[in-house]
Write an enzyme that holds these catalytic residues in place. Sequence first.
Site, short mmCIF file in Angstrom:
data_model
loop_
_atom_site.label_atom_id
_atom_site.label_comp_id
_atom_site.label_asym_id
_atom_site.label_seq_id
_atom_site.Cartn_x
_atom_site.Cartn_y
_atom_site.Cartn_z
N SER A 98 0.79 -1.23 0.00
CA SER A 98 0.00 0.00 0.00
C SER A 98 0.82 1.28 0.00
O SER A 98 0.24 2.38 -0.02
CB SER A 98 -0.95 0.02 1.19
OG SER A 98 -2.02 -0.87 0.97
N LYS A 101 -0.20 3.67 -2.62
CA LYS A 101 -1.25 4.69 -2.51
C LYS A 101 -0.69 6.12 -2.44
O LYS A 101 -1.43 7.07 -2.69
CB LYS A 101 -2.14 4.40 -1.30
CG LYS A 101 -2.95 3.11 -1.44
CD LYS A 101 -3.85 2.90 -0.23
CE LYS A 101 -4.73 1.67 -0.38
NZ LYS A 101 -4.02 0.40 -0.23
N SER A 155 -5.67 3.19 4.61
CA SER A 155 -5.24 2.30 3.53
C SER A 155 -6.42 1.55 2.92
O SER A 155 -6.32 0.35 2.60
CB SER A 155 -4.18 1.30 4.04
OG SER A 155 -3.27 0.97 3.03
N LYS A 260 3.12 6.49 5.24
CA LYS A 260 2.26 5.48 4.64
C LYS A 260 2.79 4.10 5.02
O LYS A 260 4.00 3.85 4.96
CB LYS A 260 2.21 5.60 3.11
CG LYS A 260 1.17 4.69 2.49
CD LYS A 260 -0.24 5.14 2.81
CE LYS A 260 -1.28 4.08 2.53
NZ LYS A 260 -1.30 3.00 3.57
#
Length: 321
Positions: A98, A101, A155, A260
């Site tokens: 992720s 993202k 997420s 993140k």
Amino acid sequence: MKTFAAAFLSLSLLAGLPDAACAAANKSKPVPTRKVKSVVLRKTVAAVPPVATFGQVAGLHEVDDPLSLKSSVAYVLDQDTNEVLFSKNPQAVLPIASITKLMTALVVVEAGLSLDEKITVTDEDVDTEKFTHSRLAVGTTLTRGEMLHLALMSSENRAAHALGRNYPGGLTAFVAAMNAKAQALGMADTHYVEPTGLSSRNQSSAKDLAALVNVTSQIPLLRDLSTSREARVALGKRMVQFRSTNGLLSSPLWDIGLQKTGFINEAGKCLVMQARMAGRQLIMVFLDSSGKASRIADAERMRKWLATLPGEPAATASSKL
């Protein structure tokens, strides 16, 4: 003789009476039954071995480093001077889960699309790669800004996919824009095939991800959304609480400007951050960390090391790739 025979017969009959009486009594009383313990035979289920990460297969965890990190890839960069303070397998190309993202968010923001436009989750946004769960049911409608918030903070995979699907030209054009942006940033080791990170074919290196963090950390909206700790979102008639996937945001020891997290089996636990510490603005990358809380533990080890050894030469670990 007849008298003796008759007497013997009478005695035989009398001797047999107790047995007969007992037999009759036993017939009239219920016979107690013994309880038999039932034994359930269970099928032996073979233990399923854990899925090896790409880093484990490549032997990256065998590379020693001064901090004994659980992450097979680690990279710390001074954002202002570009000085590398720590480096472990920085050029290894691995799935990034992720962390993807961040690029998804960057492409959405740079496209100048309205954050107030309503976007609806459809069947196309349902994960058919890893079959992950989502609280965004098909039919859920949120603004693009809310989708962006959930994608970065919690997420949310369906949110990220819906953002890509609602890009001008659709999902194909969006993925092309992700790869074009990576090339423009000099991320030569990076390739994307979808906007969520669920595919192990979304891959990058620590050096490339540091470049991505450098750019995204300069966008106030992405800084704010990625470091948001929680948010209440109206899903139909219900208010649902979403929380950040990064527990370090709650720690007073950290001053995080952008972050993140990421995880799929092939990638292990991943984490990228921009954080201020030891008088420096730093970019940190941790990939392929093994263990439930290992990426957080690795970040803490790094924080303590940086606090005690400011200005020291970069710590390095040789790479197998």
